[in-house]
Design a protein around this motif. Structure first.
Motif, PDB file in Angstrom:
ATOM      1  N   PHE A 131       0.645  -1.235  -0.163  1.00 11.77           N
ATOM      2  CA  PHE A 131       0.062  -0.113   0.042  1.00 11.77           C
ATOM      3  C   PHE A 131       0.868   1.489  -0.003  1.00 11.77           C
ATOM      4  O   PHE A 131       0.666   2.280  -0.874  1.00 11.77           O
ATOM      5  CB  PHE A 131      -0.900  -0.175   1.353  1.00 11.77           C
ATOM      6  CG  PHE A 131      -2.024   1.080   1.383  1.00 11.77           C
ATOM      7  CD1 PHE A 131      -2.725   1.503   0.400  1.00 11.77           C
ATOM      8  CD2 PHE A 131      -2.001   1.829   2.597  1.00 11.77           C
ATOM      9  CE1 PHE A 131      -3.544   2.424   0.633  1.00 11.77           C
ATOM     10  CE2 PHE A 131      -2.878   2.855   2.763  1.00 11.77           C
ATOM     11  CZ  PHE A 131      -3.621   3.344   1.570  1.00 11.77           C
ATOM     12  N   MET A 135       1.225   4.245  -2.764  1.00 15.64           N
ATOM     13  CA  MET A 135       0.980   5.522  -2.393  1.00 15.64           C
ATOM     14  C   MET A 135       2.329   6.462  -2.894  1.00 15.64           C
ATOM     15  O   MET A 135       1.933   7.607  -3.213  1.00 15.64           O
ATOM     16  CB  MET A 135       0.779   5.712  -0.842  1.00 15.64           C
ATOM     17  CG  MET A 135      -0.623   5.385  -0.640  1.00 15.64           C
ATOM     18  SD  MET A 135      -0.726   5.433   1.254  1.00 15.64           S
ATOM     19  CE  MET A 135      -2.020   6.830   1.479  1.00 15.64           C
ATOM     20  N   ASN A 161      -8.710  -8.828   2.395  1.00 17.72           N
ATOM     21  CA  ASN A 161      -9.935  -8.201   2.013  1.00 17.72           C
ATOM     22  C   ASN A 161      -9.427  -6.526   1.632  1.00 17.72           C
ATOM     23  O   ASN A 161      -9.703  -6.185   0.533  1.00 17.72           O
ATOM     24  CB  ASN A 161     -10.881  -7.817   3.283  1.00 17.72           C
ATOM     25  CG  ASN A 161     -12.086  -6.899   2.992  1.00 17.72           C
ATOM     26  OD1 ASN A 161     -12.951  -7.061   2.296  1.00 17.72           O
ATOM     27  ND2 ASN A 161     -12.021  -5.865   3.728  1.00 17.72           N
ATOM     28  N   PHE A 162      -8.430  -6.044   2.552  1.00 18.39           N
ATOM     29  CA  PHE A 162      -7.854  -4.749   2.130  1.00 18.39           C
ATOM     30  C   PHE A 162      -7.183  -4.705   0.885  1.00 18.39           C
ATOM     31  O   PHE A 162      -6.972  -3.814  -0.157  1.00 18.39           O
ATOM     32  CB  PHE A 162      -7.148  -4.281   3.091  1.00 18.39           C
ATOM     33  CG  PHE A 162      -6.619  -2.820   3.173  1.00 18.39           C
ATOM     34  CD1 PHE A 162      -7.719  -1.710   3.161  1.00 18.39           C
ATOM     35  CD2 PHE A 162      -5.364  -2.492   2.952  1.00 18.39           C
ATOM     36  CE1 PHE A 162      -7.394  -0.532   2.745  1.00 18.39           C
ATOM     37  CE2 PHE A 162      -5.008  -1.203   2.393  1.00 18.39           C
ATOM     38  CZ  PHE A 162      -5.904  -0.118   2.741  1.00 18.39           C
ATOM     39  N   LEU A 165      -9.390  -4.802  -1.911  1.00 22.22           N
ATOM     40  CA  LEU A 165     -10.355  -3.723  -2.086  1.00 22.22           C
ATOM     41  C   LEU A 165      -9.487  -2.490  -2.616  1.00 22.22           C
ATOM     42  O   LEU A 165      -9.941  -1.769  -3.625  1.00 22.22           O
ATOM     43  CB  LEU A 165     -10.602  -3.094  -0.627  1.00 22.22           C
ATOM     44  CG  LEU A 165     -11.476  -1.708  -0.423  1.00 22.22           C
ATOM     45  CD1 LEU A 165     -12.634  -1.724  -0.644  1.00 22.22           C
ATOM     46  CD2 LEU A 165     -11.063  -1.293   0.919  1.00 22.22           C
ATOM     47  N   LYS A 166      -8.096  -2.493  -2.459  1.00 16.48           N
ATOM     48  CA  LYS A 166      -7.195  -1.496  -3.096  1.00 16.48           C
ATOM     49  C   LYS A 166      -6.358  -1.882  -4.397  1.00 16.48           C
ATOM     50  O   LYS A 166      -5.563  -1.257  -4.446  1.00 16.48           O
ATOM     51  CB  LYS A 166      -6.521  -1.000  -1.954  1.00 16.48           C
ATOM     52  CG  LYS A 166      -6.941  -0.461  -0.756  1.00 16.48           C
ATOM     53  CD  LYS A 166      -7.405   1.027  -1.229  1.00 16.48           C
ATOM     54  CE  LYS A 166      -8.232   1.679   0.077  1.00 16.48           C
ATOM     55  NZ  LYS A 166      -8.918   2.906  -0.284  1.00 16.48           N
TER      56      LYS A 166
ATOM     57  N   TYR B  37      -0.755  10.591   6.117  1.00 17.01           N
ATOM     58  CA  TYR B  37      -2.086  10.378   5.923  1.00 17.01           C
ATOM     59  C   TYR B  37      -2.838   9.899   7.083  1.00 17.01           C
ATOM     60  O   TYR B  37      -2.233   9.414   8.099  1.00 17.01           O
ATOM     61  CB  TYR B  37      -2.232   9.365   4.519  1.00 17.01           C
ATOM     62  CG  TYR B  37      -1.757   7.966   5.020  1.00 17.01           C
ATOM     63  CD1 TYR B  37      -2.757   6.906   5.037  1.00 17.01           C
ATOM     64  CD2 TYR B  37      -0.361   7.451   5.080  1.00 17.01           C
ATOM     65  CE1 TYR B  37      -2.678   5.587   5.347  1.00 17.01           C
ATOM     66  CE2 TYR B  37      -0.361   5.990   5.323  1.00 17.01           C
ATOM     67  CZ  TYR B  37      -1.412   5.281   5.361  1.00 17.01           C
ATOM     68  OH  TYR B  37      -1.044   3.985   5.882  1.00 17.01           O
ATOM     69  N   ALA B  63      -7.409   9.631  -0.911  1.00 15.19           N
ATOM     70  CA  ALA B  63      -6.204   8.692  -0.798  1.00 15.19           C
ATOM     71  C   ALA B  63      -5.608   9.043   0.565  1.00 15.19           C
ATOM     72  O   ALA B  63      -4.836   8.105   0.884  1.00 15.19           O
ATOM     73  CB  ALA B  63      -5.274   8.981  -1.962  1.00 15.19           C
ATOM     74  N   ARG B  64      -5.603  10.144   0.989  1.00  9.54           N
ATOM     75  CA  ARG B  64      -4.663  10.605   2.211  1.00  9.54           C
ATOM     76  C   ARG B  64      -5.855  10.773   3.239  1.00  9.54           C
ATOM     77  O   ARG B  64      -5.192  10.771   4.585  1.00  9.54           O
ATOM     78  CB  ARG B  64      -4.102  11.993   1.829  1.00  9.54           C
ATOM     79  CG  ARG B  64      -2.923  11.739   0.962  1.00  9.54           C
ATOM     80  CD  ARG B  64      -2.236  12.900   0.744  1.00  9.54           C
ATOM     81  NE  ARG B  64      -1.317  13.472   2.061  1.00  9.54           N
ATOM     82  CZ  ARG B  64      -0.930  14.660   2.017  1.00  9.54           C
ATOM     83  NH1 ARG B  64      -1.260  15.661   1.300  1.00  9.54           N
ATOM     84  NH2 ARG B  64      -0.425  14.949   3.308  1.00  9.54           N
ATOM     85  N   MET B  66      -8.737   8.709   4.689  1.00 13.06           N
ATOM     86  CA  MET B  66      -9.437   7.406   4.365  1.00 13.06           C
ATOM     87  C   MET B  66     -10.330   6.875   5.507  1.00 13.06           C
ATOM     88  O   MET B  66      -9.821   6.808   6.399  1.00 13.06           O
ATOM     89  CB  MET B  66      -8.460   6.222   3.998  1.00 13.06           C
ATOM     90  CG  MET B  66      -7.426   6.427   2.859  1.00 13.06           C
ATOM     91  SD  MET B  66      -6.308   4.999   2.945  1.00 13.06           S
ATOM     92  CE  MET B  66      -7.223   3.798   3.524  1.00 13.06           C
ATOM     93  N   PRO B  69     -11.721  -0.483   6.303  1.00 12.48           N
ATOM     94  CA  PRO B  69     -12.777  -1.634   6.726  1.00 12.48           C
ATOM     95  C   PRO B  69     -12.602  -1.776   8.322  1.00 12.48           C
ATOM     96  O   PRO B  69     -11.587  -1.457   8.938  1.00 12.48           O
ATOM     97  CB  PRO B  69     -11.927  -2.831   5.967  1.00 12.48           C
ATOM     98  CG  PRO B  69     -10.795  -2.265   5.060  1.00 12.48           C
ATOM     99  CD  PRO B  69     -10.753  -1.023   5.438  1.00 12.48           C
TER     100      PRO B  69
END
Lengths: 327, 363
Positions: A131, A135, A161-162, A165-166, B37, B63-64, B66, B69
């Motif tokens: 991630f 970024m 899951n994450f 998702l991303k 973030y 994006a920064r 958020m 979940p």
């Protein structure tokens, strides 16, 4: 898979990686009773094909993380052998200056970002590395290795899951060696439900393969890593394999009765290194002399690493309270 | 020498509420550093974590800023991983209690990485957690678990009381290269105080004398600092001069300021928002017992929550939370004065389950 479909050079390099992991760990098993390596060791003898086959697809810029059984992953990703051995011996020259031991290997210059021994606990961290890389606009793939018990942890499901998702560039590699310490899959997961199916439920591309067949491992990883690089998101790979020795420590433990000698022998017949060697000889990719040369070269390297580790100084007392906080 | 806080000598022209000060700290840090973030359940929602994250997503994008979940443990790991990749994450939990789902990542991983990898890795990570109180928050929306976190080497634990400190300590926490547990108190959210507009830093690891005194030191954490200041006012009418210390950072603890104060007063009361047994108050009492025993004129005392879970009904909550009168009674007892009158004053008709009359619930 007996057909050698990959380029010759790839096979030579993969074979050497597997043999190196095997020989390093056999050396650890041999020396462990001296009681100079004073930390738990989790050997991956029998499982080398997964580490070697996956990491052969990665560049130095890519990241790998792992759990308690990480020697193979560390070495396959290019982790420094001397620093690893010194770490097992608790020396100041170790990859963690003696503060980590076998269960906390790291080599930042090789892109091996760390291993820690809490089941599944590095999975979200690896997802976070992917991630963070995304970024920061970096084109890197992160691979996380874990075992079959990790999918029983909630954090595995949270993490995948994450990642889905991303659409993160992360590859989940599950080494299913059928046991968590002494507990077989049958007491931990419902019969008939394959781990790969569990992953599919999260909507992630998921595949299952023979973890002792390095060609298969390589090809599945290649496809997954290519997808991740092209922005296609994560992939889950389950490889069935088998650890030959005890969960923790240098010995065989088939006498304990939690698994049968015949099961062990059956898997031993499927030794990933022996099988590849047979095919390499058959197809004249390597000859016996090549293999002997390779082994003696590795033996010398390992010997050097052991001498380095044994002769290195221990950390001084003044380092006890160092590195509690980062400056 | 007692430190005279610089902020008190400034012109108190600009006032903000506590939650606005937090919002401003995050805002300024995000402007200054593109790697900062923030994520958390509800961070970009219309309520914006009681206002503390309002407007940030509009300004910095999704994006920064958020939502995430409901995976507190994994998302803490994700934050750790992203920090390894060069980001500076902030995670916000609307309650301390919710963050407990992430204790594995906080304690096993975040706290240990720098040390166990021989100083090669660092985890700049801020974990905001809010303590609930009153209005029936009950046993799982109001726990004060700062002592747990303060027990762990590798973590820093901050509990700001004033809006000024909330902003300055949060800027320092975001800029710090370590995991920081930043514990806010819901009952401080609407308090108002002077907050300069620019970026400024209140250093981690420094306590503050918020009121000078000579007879007794009251070392307090978070919301209990306000109760301690009220207590000091009440004690002053009896001629007792109380010095109030706002601990501000529990780990690393500003030991010298506490010892200096007790050296002057010879008496110590610790007023902590947490429970008594194994609580952070015990740490301060022990510090003084070990380092300044000969300075003490009386046995140190603690004003804490009783050792039971938080009851929900206001009828029981009124007996659960210690207030200024309890601190006053403790101080008077220490000074050899009668406490009868004080105890009778404890019965009061003012509702005790809200911080002030503007609070009408629900959360």
């Amino acid at each position: 898979m007996d057909n050698l479909e990959l380029p010759k050079e790839t096979y030579k390099s993969i074979y050497k990686t597997m043999l190196r992991i095997r020989m390093v760990e056999e050396k650890i098993a041999e020396l462990y009773p001296e009681q100079e390596m004073r930390c738990p060791v989790h050997l991956c003898i029998g499982q080398e094909a997964v580490a070697a086959g996956v990491c052969a697809n990665l560049s130095r810029n890519d990241y790998v993380m792992s759990g308690h059984r990480s020697h193979g992953h560390y070495l396959a990703k290019g982790g420094d052998l001397k620093a690893m051995m010194a770490e097992l011996y608790g020396k100041a020259t170790g990859c963690c200056q003696g503060k980590g031991g076998s269960m906390h290997l790291v080599d930042l210059s090789a892109g091996f970002l760390g291993a820690t021994p809490i089941v599944a606990s590095t999975i979200p961290i690896a997802v976070g590395v992917a991630f963070g890389s995304m970024m920061r606009g970096q084109q890197r793939v992160t691979v996380i290795f874990f075992g079959d018990a990790a999918v029983e942890e909630g954090v595995f499901h949270e993490s995948i899951n994450f990642a889905v998702l991303k659409r993160l560039p992360v590859i989940f590699v599950c080494e299913n060696n059928l046991y968590s310490v002494y507990s077989p899959l049958s007491v931990r997961q419902p019969e008939g439900r394959e781990i790969v199916e569990l992953a599919k439920g999260h909507g992630v591309e998921s595949y299952q393969g023979d973890g002792n067949d390095v060609t298969q491992v390589y090809k599945m990883a290649e496809k997954a890593i290519r997808r991740a690089r092209q922005g296609g998101g994560p992939t889950f790979l389950e490889f069935k394999t088998y650890r030959w020795r005890e969960h923790c420590g240098p010995y065989y433990d088939n006498d304990l009765g939690y698994r049968t000698e015949s099961e062990f022998q059956e898997w031993k017949q499927r030794c990933p290194i022996e099988n590849l060697k047979k095919n390499l000889l058959r197809d004249d990719i390597l000859c016996n002399q090549d293999i002997e040369d390779m082994a003696s070269e590795l033996e010398a390297e390992i010997e050097d690493a052991i001498i380095f580790a044994k002769e290195s100084p221990f950390p001084e007392e003044q380092h006890l309270l160092e590195h509690i906080y980062a400056p | 020498m007692l430190r005279k806080p610089q902020e008190e000598s400034q012109i108190m022209s600009r006032e903000l509420k506590y939650f606005q000060a937090i919002n401003e700290a995050i805002d300024l840090c995000m402007t200054k550093d593109a790697t900062v973030y923030i994520m958390g359940l509800g961070v970009p929602d219309p309520k914006g974590i009681f206002g503390s994250t309002l407007g940030l997503q509009q300004k910095y994008g999704s994006a920064r800023v958020m939502d995430m979940p409901a995976s507190e443990n994994a998302m803490t790991g994700v934050a750790i991983g992203s920090a390894l990749a060069g980001m500076r994450p902030i995670i916000t939990h609307q309650r301390v209690d919710f963050a407990l789902l992430a204790v594995e990542q906080i304690v096993n991983q975040a706290a240990n990485w720098h040390y166990m990898f021989g100083g090669q890795m660092r985890i700049p990570l801020v974990l905001r957690m809010i303590i609930g109180r009153g209005w029936g928050q009950g046993p799982q929306h109001s726990q004060n678990l700062q002592a747990w976190f303060a027990h762990v080497p590798g973590l820093k634990v901050v509990m700001p009381t004033t809006p000024y400190d909330a902003k300055g300590l949060l800027v320092s926490s975001i800029e710090d290269n370590n995991p920081v547990i930043f514990i806010e108190h819901r009952w401080l959210y609407n308090t108002i105080g002077h907050v300069p507009e620019e970026v400024y830093r209140v250093p981690l690891g420094k306590a503050r004398v918020t009121r000078d005194g000579n007879d007794v030191t009251i070392a307090a954490t978070s919301y209990m600092v306000l109760e301690a200041l009220r207590a000091a006012e009440m004690l002053a009418t009896d001629g007792i001069s109380a010095e109030v210390i706002d601990i501000r950072t529990l780990r690393p603890l500003d030991e010298s300021l506490i010892l200096e104060s007790v050296g002057k007063t010879g008496r110590l009361i610790v007023a902590d928002t947490g429970w008594k047994t194994g609580g952070f108050s015990a740490e301060i009492v022990t510090l003084v017992a070990e380092e300044a025993f000969s300075d003490l004129k009386n046995c140190p005392m603690r004003v804490t929550l009783p050792d039971c879970p938080t009851p929900t009904t206001p009828a029981l909550a009124n007996h659960y939370y210690p207030r200024a009168v309890h601190i006053v009674a403790t101080a008077r007892k220490m000074m050899g004065l009668s406490v009868d009158k004080i105890v009778s004053d404890m019965a009061t008709s003012v509702p005790l389950d809200v911080p002030d009359l503007s609070f009408t619930g629900p959360f």
